[in-house]
Scaffold this motif. Structure first.
Motif, short mmCIF file in Angstrom:
data_model
loop_
_atom_site.label_atom_id
_atom_site.label_comp_id
_atom_site.label_asym_id
_atom_site.label_seq_id
_atom_site.Cartn_x
_atom_site.Cartn_y
_atom_site.Cartn_z
N UNK A 66 0.85 -1.19 0.00
CA UNK A 66 0.00 0.00 0.00
C UNK A 66 0.89 1.24 0.00
N UNK A 67 0.51 2.21 -0.81
CA UNK A 67 1.30 3.44 -0.89
C UNK A 67 0.53 4.60 -0.27
N UNK A 68 1.23 5.33 0.57
CA UNK A 68 0.65 6.51 1.23
C UNK A 68 1.65 7.65 1.09
N UNK A 69 1.52 8.40 0.01
CA UNK A 69 2.51 9.43 -0.28
C UNK A 69 3.86 8.78 -0.54
N UNK A 70 4.87 9.22 0.19
CA UNK A 70 6.22 8.65 0.04
C UNK A 70 6.41 7.36 0.82
N UNK A 71 5.43 6.97 1.61
CA UNK A 71 5.55 5.75 2.42
C UNK A 71 4.96 4.56 1.68
N UNK A 72 5.72 3.48 1.65
CA UNK A 72 5.25 2.21 1.12
C UNK A 72 5.11 1.24 2.29
N UNK A 73 3.90 0.66 2.43
CA UNK A 73 3.63 -0.28 3.51
C UNK A 73 3.52 -1.68 2.92
N UNK A 74 4.39 -2.57 3.33
CA UNK A 74 4.39 -3.96 2.88
C UNK A 74 3.87 -4.83 4.03
N UNK A 75 2.92 -5.69 3.75
CA UNK A 75 2.34 -6.55 4.78
C UNK A 75 2.55 -8.02 4.40
N UNK A 76 3.06 -8.82 5.35
CA UNK A 76 3.37 -10.23 5.12
C UNK A 76 2.59 -11.08 6.12
N UNK A 77 1.70 -11.93 5.63
CA UNK A 77 0.94 -12.83 6.50
C UNK A 77 1.29 -14.27 6.16
N UNK A 78 1.64 -15.05 7.18
CA UNK A 78 2.01 -16.44 6.94
C UNK A 78 1.87 -17.28 8.18
N UNK A 79 2.04 -18.59 8.00
CA UNK A 79 1.91 -19.51 9.13
C UNK A 79 3.11 -19.42 10.06
N UNK A 80 4.26 -19.02 9.52
CA UNK A 80 5.46 -18.89 10.34
C UNK A 80 6.59 -18.33 9.49
N UNK A 81 7.63 -17.83 10.16
CA UNK A 81 8.73 -17.18 9.46
C UNK A 81 10.06 -17.63 10.04
N UNK A 82 11.04 -17.81 9.18
CA UNK A 82 12.39 -18.16 9.60
C UNK A 82 13.14 -16.91 10.07
N UNK A 83 14.32 -17.12 10.64
CA UNK A 83 15.14 -16.03 11.14
C UNK A 83 15.51 -15.07 10.01
N UNK A 84 15.15 -13.81 10.17
CA UNK A 84 15.41 -12.73 9.20
C UNK A 84 14.67 -12.90 7.88
N UNK A 85 13.70 -13.80 7.83
CA UNK A 85 13.03 -14.09 6.55
C UNK A 85 12.30 -12.87 5.98
N UNK A 86 11.56 -12.15 6.80
CA UNK A 86 10.82 -10.99 6.28
C UNK A 86 11.79 -9.92 5.79
N UNK A 87 12.85 -9.69 6.53
CA UNK A 87 13.81 -8.64 6.15
C UNK A 87 14.56 -8.99 4.86
N UNK A 88 14.82 -10.27 4.63
CA UNK A 88 15.51 -10.67 3.39
C UNK A 88 14.53 -10.68 2.22
#
Length: 246
Positions: A177-199
């Motif tokens: 979602x974009x709000x002016x200069x801000x971009x909002x990324x949303x991640x929904x899942x059953x589980x995440x590995x170490x640093x997975x969202x950031x990578x």
């Protein structure tokens, strides 16, 4: 024995992460445990739904603890709000069945990541978003997001070394979602590995910038090699928004 579920919000900027550390008092878990222990007069250990890294924030972290205290839940919450640092807030307390476990019973999570996409940085967003000054193609990033959705081996999108534990995870949805200069990324899942969202986020940005092709994601799934994926974006743009339970 009562089992109390907590919903917690925190600004992780000045902490070393969620998990209690023996040689430091600058953790979220440690701060909350200290107040609970003093309040009840017994040693309290809280169980979080998962760890968040140093600098990562939360709007909806969940934890639970057990106590013999008969203190009213509202009085307990008011005490926590009064004595915790102002950047840690226990928003809700709920008595749950004795077998409830914040980590083992979590069925899914939503994380969000925020990017300030402008040549000029923001004085106000600097603590809660990653400043990315280059141009980004949202259509290319959406294409990348769709490739990441589903059940895959995310070893190449984590900081884990190969292990006997499964590195397959299911991502249910990724939105932008974009709000002016801000971009909002949303991640929904059953589980995440170490640093997975950031990578994953770093990979999406590199695809948006045109330095990587969306098709590379398939190759990373196949190889499981971390160095083939994008950068690990800084932790201060990351939020744990919600933890889901059946």
């Amino acid at each position: 024995m009562r089992n109390i579920k907590m919903t917690i919000e925190y600004d992780g900027g000045r902490y070393l992460g969620w998990q209690r550390l023996g040689d430091s008092d600058k953790t979220i878990q440690g701060k909350i445990e200290n107040i609970l222990s003093a309040m009840t007069g017994t040693e309290i250990e809280i169980i979080g739904s998962g760890r968040t890294d140093a600098g990562t924030h939360a709007r909806g972290q969940v934890a639970n603890f057990k106590t013999t205290s008969d203190m009213d839940l509202l009085a307990m919450r008011d005490h926590l709000i009064r004595y915790l640092p102002r950047d840690i807030v226990v928003k809700e307390l709920e008595e749950v069945p004795e077998r409830f476990h914040a980590r083992y019973h979590a069925a899914g999570k939503t994380y969000s990541y925020h990017v300030w996409n402008n040549v000029v940085p923001s004085a106000f967003e600097r603590h809660y978003s990653y400043h990315y000054p280059g141009q980004l193609d949202v259509d290319r990033m959406n294409e990348a997001c769709q490739k990441l959705v589903g059940k895959h081996d995310f070893l190449g999108f984590s900081s884990l070394k190969k292990s006997k534990k499964s590195t397959f995870r299911t991502i249910n949805d990724i939105t932008i979602q974009q709000e002016g200069n801000l971009l909002h990324f949303s991640f929904t899942g059953e589980g995440f590995l170490y640093n997975m969202v950031r990578i994953m986020m770093g990979t999406i940005l590199e695809i948006g910038a045109g330095t990587m092709e969306p098709e590379y994601i398939d190759a990373i799934f196949k190889s499981g090699i971390r160095s083939e994926a994008g950068m690990t974006v800084p932790s201060h743009g990351l939020f744990l928004d919600e933890v889901y339970y059946d």
